[in-house]
Design a protein around this motif. Structure first.
Motif, PDB file in Angstrom:
ATOM      1  N   GLY A  81       0.824  -1.197   0.000  1.00  0.00           N
ATOM      2  CA  GLY A  81       0.000   0.000   0.000  1.00  0.00           C
ATOM      3  C   GLY A  81       0.859   1.248   0.000  1.00  0.00           C
ATOM      4  O   GLY A  81       2.076   1.199  -0.186  1.00  0.00           O
ATOM      5  N   ALA A  82       0.228   2.372   0.277  1.00  0.00           N
ATOM      6  CA  ALA A  82       0.953   3.643   0.251  1.00  0.00           C
ATOM      7  C   ALA A  82       1.960   3.720   1.393  1.00  0.00           C
ATOM      8  O   ALA A  82       3.116   4.119   1.203  1.00  0.00           O
ATOM      9  CB  ALA A  82      -0.024   4.810   0.330  1.00  0.00           C
ATOM     10  N   ASP A  83       1.539   3.323   2.616  1.00  0.00           N
ATOM     11  CA  ASP A  83       2.471   3.370   3.757  1.00  0.00           C
ATOM     12  C   ASP A  83       3.584   2.345   3.605  1.00  0.00           C
ATOM     13  O   ASP A  83       4.757   2.627   3.886  1.00  0.00           O
ATOM     14  CB  ASP A  83       1.704   3.108   5.065  1.00  0.00           C
ATOM     15  CG  ASP A  83       0.669   4.180   5.333  1.00  0.00           C
ATOM     16  OD1 ASP A  83       0.859   5.303   4.789  1.00  0.00           O
ATOM     17  OD2 ASP A  83      -0.299   3.918   6.066  1.00  0.00           O
ATOM     18  N   ASP A  84       3.215   1.120   3.175  1.00  0.00           N
ATOM     19  CA  ASP A  84       4.232   0.091   2.994  1.00  0.00           C
ATOM     20  C   ASP A  84       5.233   0.464   1.902  1.00  0.00           C
ATOM     21  O   ASP A  84       6.409   0.105   1.961  1.00  0.00           O
ATOM     22  CB  ASP A  84       3.567  -1.247   2.642  1.00  0.00           C
ATOM     23  CG  ASP A  84       2.749  -1.782   3.810  1.00  0.00           C
ATOM     24  OD1 ASP A  84       3.010  -1.311   4.939  1.00  0.00           O
ATOM     25  OD2 ASP A  84       1.877  -2.635   3.583  1.00  0.00           O
ATOM     26  N   GLN A  85       4.704   1.171   0.874  1.00  0.00           N
ATOM     27  CA  GLN A  85       5.615   1.585  -0.198  1.00  0.00           C
ATOM     28  C   GLN A  85       6.669   2.561   0.324  1.00  0.00           C
ATOM     29  O   GLN A  85       7.856   2.467  -0.032  1.00  0.00           O
ATOM     30  CB  GLN A  85       4.813   2.242  -1.318  1.00  0.00           C
ATOM     31  CG  GLN A  85       5.653   2.629  -2.535  1.00  0.00           C
ATOM     32  CD  GLN A  85       4.801   3.160  -3.666  1.00  0.00           C
ATOM     33  OE1 GLN A  85       3.589   2.920  -3.686  1.00  0.00           O
ATOM     34  NE2 GLN A  85       5.412   3.864  -4.579  1.00  0.00           N
ATOM     35  N   ALA A  86       6.291   3.482   1.212  1.00  0.00           N
ATOM     36  CA  ALA A  86       7.258   4.408   1.798  1.00  0.00           C
ATOM     37  C   ALA A  86       8.268   3.664   2.658  1.00  0.00           C
ATOM     38  O   ALA A  86       9.483   3.944   2.623  1.00  0.00           O
ATOM     39  CB  ALA A  86       6.533   5.471   2.629  1.00  0.00           C
ATOM     40  N   LYS A 114       9.875 -10.231   2.664  1.00  0.00           N
ATOM     41  CA  LYS A 114       9.878 -11.455   3.460  1.00  0.00           C
ATOM     42  C   LYS A 114      10.165 -11.170   4.928  1.00  0.00           C
ATOM     43  O   LYS A 114       9.647 -11.843   5.816  1.00  0.00           O
ATOM     44  CB  LYS A 114      10.927 -12.438   2.913  1.00  0.00           C
ATOM     45  CG  LYS A 114      10.519 -13.095   1.609  1.00  0.00           C
ATOM     46  CD  LYS A 114      11.595 -14.061   1.139  1.00  0.00           C
ATOM     47  CE  LYS A 114      11.211 -14.698  -0.208  1.00  0.00           C
ATOM     48  NZ  LYS A 114      12.253 -15.613  -0.706  1.00  0.00           N
ATOM     49  N   CYS A 115      11.024 -10.151   5.197  1.00  0.00           N
ATOM     50  CA  CYS A 115      11.398  -9.825   6.580  1.00  0.00           C
ATOM     51  C   CYS A 115      10.500  -8.759   7.189  1.00  0.00           C
ATOM     52  O   CYS A 115      10.862  -8.145   8.206  1.00  0.00           O
ATOM     53  CB  CYS A 115      12.846  -9.361   6.623  1.00  0.00           C
ATOM     54  SG  CYS A 115      14.016 -10.620   6.103  1.00  0.00           S
ATOM     55  N   ASN A 116       9.369  -8.464   6.526  1.00  0.00           N
ATOM     56  CA  ASN A 116       8.381  -7.534   7.075  1.00  0.00           C
ATOM     57  C   ASN A 116       8.985  -6.141   7.278  1.00  0.00           C
ATOM     58  O   ASN A 116       8.906  -5.554   8.358  1.00  0.00           O
ATOM     59  CB  ASN A 116       7.810  -8.071   8.397  1.00  0.00           C
ATOM     60  CG  ASN A 116       6.504  -7.380   8.762  1.00  0.00           C
ATOM     61  OD1 ASN A 116       5.898  -6.680   7.930  1.00  0.00           O
ATOM     62  ND2 ASN A 116       6.070  -7.550  10.003  1.00  0.00           N
ATOM     63  N   PHE A 117       9.621  -5.634   6.249  1.00  0.00           N
ATOM     64  CA  PHE A 117      10.167  -4.277   6.198  1.00  0.00           C
ATOM     65  C   PHE A 117      11.238  -4.018   7.264  1.00  0.00           C
ATOM     66  O   PHE A 117      11.381  -2.899   7.765  1.00  0.00           O
ATOM     67  CB  PHE A 117       9.050  -3.225   6.318  1.00  0.00           C
ATOM     68  CG  PHE A 117       8.003  -3.348   5.253  1.00  0.00           C
ATOM     69  CD1 PHE A 117       8.249  -2.883   3.962  1.00  0.00           C
ATOM     70  CD2 PHE A 117       6.789  -3.964   5.510  1.00  0.00           C
ATOM     71  CE1 PHE A 117       7.286  -3.009   2.975  1.00  0.00           C
ATOM     72  CE2 PHE A 117       5.831  -4.092   4.535  1.00  0.00           C
ATOM     73  CZ  PHE A 117       6.071  -3.628   3.254  1.00  0.00           C
ATOM     74  N   SER A 118      12.014  -5.020   7.614  1.00  0.00           N
ATOM     75  CA  SER A 118      13.141  -4.856   8.544  1.00  0.00           C
ATOM     76  C   SER A 118      14.430  -4.866   7.726  1.00  0.00           C
ATOM     77  O   SER A 118      14.799  -5.894   7.150  1.00  0.00           O
ATOM     78  CB  SER A 118      13.159  -5.980   9.582  1.00  0.00           C
ATOM     79  OG  SER A 118      14.328  -5.896  10.371  1.00  0.00           O
ATOM     80  N   ALA A 119      15.101  -3.718   7.673  1.00  0.00           N
ATOM     81  CA  ALA A 119      16.294  -3.592   6.834  1.00  0.00           C
ATOM     82  C   ALA A 119      17.428  -4.482   7.327  1.00  0.00           C
ATOM     83  O   ALA A 119      18.145  -5.096   6.531  1.00  0.00           O
ATOM     84  CB  ALA A 119      16.761  -2.130   6.788  1.00  0.00           C
ATOM     85  N   GLN A 120      17.606  -4.572   8.671  1.00  0.00           N
ATOM     86  CA  GLN A 120      18.708  -5.370   9.208  1.00  0.00           C
ATOM     87  C   GLN A 120      18.529  -6.847   8.905  1.00  0.00           C
ATOM     88  O   GLN A 120      19.460  -7.534   8.483  1.00  0.00           O
ATOM     89  CB  GLN A 120      18.805  -5.143  10.724  1.00  0.00           C
ATOM     90  CG  GLN A 120      20.068  -5.709  11.355  1.00  0.00           C
ATOM     91  CD  GLN A 120      21.333  -5.072  10.813  1.00  0.00           C
ATOM     92  OE1 GLN A 120      21.356  -3.884  10.549  1.00  0.00           O
ATOM     93  NE2 GLN A 120      22.356  -5.881  10.607  1.00  0.00           N
ATOM     94  N   GLU A 121      17.285  -7.360   9.081  1.00  0.00           N
ATOM     95  CA  GLU A 121      17.035  -8.771   8.792  1.00  0.00           C
ATOM     96  C   GLU A 121      17.165  -9.056   7.307  1.00  0.00           C
ATOM     97  O   GLU A 121      17.647 -10.121   6.902  1.00  0.00           O
ATOM     98  CB  GLU A 121      15.638  -9.163   9.295  1.00  0.00           C
ATOM     99  CG  GLU A 121      15.502  -9.111  10.813  1.00  0.00           C
ATOM    100  CD  GLU A 121      14.098  -9.482  11.257  1.00  0.00           C
ATOM    101  OE1 GLU A 121      13.285  -9.836  10.375  1.00  0.00           O
ATOM    102  OE2 GLU A 121      13.832  -9.415  12.466  1.00  0.00           O
TER     103      GLU A 121
END
Length: 691
Positions: A81-86, A114-121
């Motif tokens: 969505g819009a928030d997830d895209q940001a 796959k990591c639910n928007f976690s950059a470190q993972e």
């Protein structure tokens, strides 16, 4: 009208038979390769899918895609969505900073989702899953820069990868020499090693096993001749003189050889100075004739030629004034140099110009002198014109004293025009004595001799004229010159020679003339030229028109040098020992003595720096302090201006680099003069060289 008929009846269709196609350009007739045509010429028949392949510059492609949605598999597009895209963009930016271009954006997007928007993972997942793939892509960046896409590089066999990585590295590491072929000659000595490594690659050896030893070999071999590459242009010419020079330097004892060469006679450099038309050239020309250095036949020729030119009294002056312009104008313009001998001395004579327009030439001559003869005109009104303000007698006396001359002979010339009057002689010596004492000459080092240059009286033998011997019992001019004390020659110091002239001679190389200020030089020596900072070889040495094998401090020599371009050498350059080079700088600090000036010297004052044979524009950048004349103690720091008679420390900056020495190390190379608007305003010594 025939020409108009030709134009009217001209058939233009014959010239444009092939150019009747609409849209056909003349430029299209040029031949181009099919690859260039396919790349740059638009074709409607080309399929749109041909533009779907990504370009090499991924940054531009990435900027264009910022406005669109990121490349996401079709199964996951509905979930963004819009928030997830940001959040996705933020994670991708963080991962791009760490990974760069080594991982495609699609893989990073999948990892983030796959990591639910976690950059470190997502980073950990990319590192663990694609470690090998990422390494191969990173190594293929070189192939990308040479026009290959990532996909194409991945399909290439391992042999092509290895060659594309190793060969450019060899080129980069070895091209650092002067010639491009020099770098590739170095690894060619190990053809067998390189051949083995290439064979190993072709046999299918691993990438890490082959690349490492080959690059190490090249780097080690290229680093070895780093110091030798500068001399690699003439290897044979460098080695042969080097061996002979080492042997000759071990055998030579310069001080003992100097005594043998001169027959026990000491060498003295003498400069003749004085106001214009005081009779300097006539006086010394007649002295040279009387001492036998000019034969009667040559003198007779000068007398006849001067009579034809209407200048009969200039016959003796023509001995030293050799150029046509000097003889035509009757004025010395450049420093004339010759040699003569006395009973105990070998004299190098320099006849300096007296006209104020040629003071720079006079300074270059006086800077090379050990002692001086000041010629004054005893005629009524002539001595006063040269001694008062605007005359050159005062300025010449100050200049030679500031340039290190301590012994002076004053030749009161043209005494025959005042009937050898003792009163006139005493009047001149009294005025001059007071001035010379203020200039820094000791009374014991100054002698006064009444002479007549044109008549030749009291030049080499004591006069027998009753008008003169009735009141003068002193020596003749030649006897006084013979009594000068020779200065100490700094033979043990490093070699220094200041160039006074440069010219092309027959054969290879070129010639430079000048005075050796310190040390000694032999044929075959390597010498360094500053400020060009280039090394050359001494091919020959000429001293007083005679070829010699060596020359030492105090000699005026002509060196034939090779291994350097004549364009890089100018008058004022200094040749020195490469092991102990002279410093070249544009900024230095000096202690100066201000002469009689009309304008106060302030910060930014433009001057003309005269140093040895150098004449260089300079600026006084900083007024450091005013010093006490006798004690040298600081009276005032950072003064606003300097006036006449003051002793100060200033900082000077030149437009071009100048080779200087500190006064405490080399007194001859540490003195200079400053001039402004045609007059000398200051003399100084170098105290500190700014890098």
């Amino acid at each position: 009208m025939s020409r108009h008929r030709n134009v009217r009846s001209y058939n233009y269709d014959e010239d444009f038979d092939d150019d009747d196609l609409y849209g056909h350009s003349v430029d299209d007739d040029y031949c181009i390769s099919p690859g260039t045509a396919a790349q740059f010429i638009y074709s409607r028949q080309a399929r749109p899918s041909a533009f779907g392949e990504p370009l090499e510059e991924e940054d531009y492609e990435y900027e264009e895609e910022e406005e669109q949605q990121p490349v996401v598999p079709s199964t996951q597009k509905p979930r963004v969505g819009a928030d997830d895209q940001a959040r996705l963009y933020s994670c991708l930016e963080q991962m791009r900073e760490v990974l760069g271009d080594s991982v495609s954006e699609q893989e990073m997007t999948e990892a983030v989702l796959k990591c639910n928007f976690s950059a470190q993972e997502a980073l950990d997942m990319v590192f663990s899953q694609n470690n090998t793939a990422r390494g191969s892509r990173a190594k293929n960046q070189t192939a990308l820069s040479s026009g290959k896409s990532t996909k194409g590089g991945a399909r290439d066999p391992p042999v092509k990868k290895t060659e594309s990585e190793i060969v450019p590295k060899v080129a980069r590491m070895t091209v650092s020499g002067k010639k491009q072929t020099m770098g590739f000659d170095i690894p060619s000595t190990t053809v067998e090693e390189n051949g083995d490594s290439v064979n190993a690659i072709k046999k299918g050896a691993g990438l890490d096993e082959t690349a490492t030893p080959r690059t190490v070999d090249v780097s080690s071999k290229t680093s070895l001749p780093a110091a030798a590459t500068s001399v690699a242009e003439e290897p044979m010419a460098t080695q042969t003189p080097g061996r002979s020079t080492g042997k000759s330097k071990q055998q030579i004892d310069v001080k003992a050889e100097l005594e043998k060469r001169q027959g026990g006679k000491q060498l003295i450099n003498l400069v003749v100075i004085g106001h214009v038309d005081a009779g300097k050239s006539t006086l010394m020309g007649h002295l040279l004739y009387l001492t036998g250095n000019v034969n009667k036949r040559t003198m007779h020729k000068y007398e006849q030629e001067s009579k034809k030119a209407g200048k009969a009294s200039f016959a003796y002056a023509w001995v030293l004034d050799e150029t046509g312009e000097e003889r035509e104008r009757g004025v010395t313009m450049d420093v004339g140099m010759t040699k003569f001998e006395t009973k105990t001395k070998v004299i190098t004579l320099m006849d300096a110009p007296g006209h104020r327009d040629f003071i720079p030439n006079m300074i270059s001559g006086a800077a090379q002198a050990d002692v001086a003869v000041l010629v004054v005109d005893a005629s009524r009104g002539e001595f006063e014109a040269g001694f008062e303000a605007g005359g050159q007698t005062r300025e010449h006396g100050l200049l030679v004293r500031s340039l290190g001359v301590t012994q002076l002979a004053v030749a009161v010339n043209k005494m025959d025009q005042v009937s050898w009057q003792q009163e006139r002689f005493k009047e001149i010596t009294t005025k001059l004595g007071q001035f010379l004492k203020q200039a820094g000459f000791k009374e014991s080092d100054v002698g006064y001799i009444p002479t007549s240059g044109l008549a030749g009286e009291n030049l080499i033998n004591r006069s027998t004229l009753p008008e003169l011997i009735s009141w003068y019992k002193g020596p003749s001019l030649l006897e006084h010159i013979d009594s000068f004390k020779p200065p100490q020659r700094p033979v043990e110091k490093p070699f220094r020679l200041c160039v006074s002239d440069v010219f092309k001679d027959q054969g290879s190389g070129f010639c430079v003339t000048g005075k050796i200020e310190a040390g000694y030089v032999q044929t075959g020596d390597k010498i360094l030229a500053m400020p060009p900072n280039e090394t050359c070889s001494v091919k020959g040495i000429v001293l007083h028109d005679e070829p010699v094998d060596w020359a030492a401090a105090g000699d005026h020599v002509s060196l034939t040098v090779t291994g350097m371009d004549i364009i890089k050498i100018n008058v004022g350059c200094l040749f020195c020992d490469p092991k102990e080079p002279i410093k070249a700088c544009t900024r230095f600090r000096a202690r100066v003595l201000i002469f009689n000036i009309d304008l106060p010297i302030t910060q930014g004052f433009p001057v003309l720096l005269h140093y040895q044979t150098v004449s260089e524009p300079a600026t006084i950048r900083r007024l450091v302090s005013i010093l006490h004349k006798s004690t040298g103690e600081v009276l005032k720091r950072r003064p606003k201006c300097l006036t006449k008679g003051q002793n100060a420390v200033v900082e000077l900056q030149t437009q071009r680099p100048v080779a200087l020495e500190l006064y405490k190390d080399f007194k001859e190379l540490g003195r200079f003069m400053l001039r402004y608007a045609g007059s000398t305003i200051s003399a100084g010594v170098v105290t500190e060289i700014k890098e």
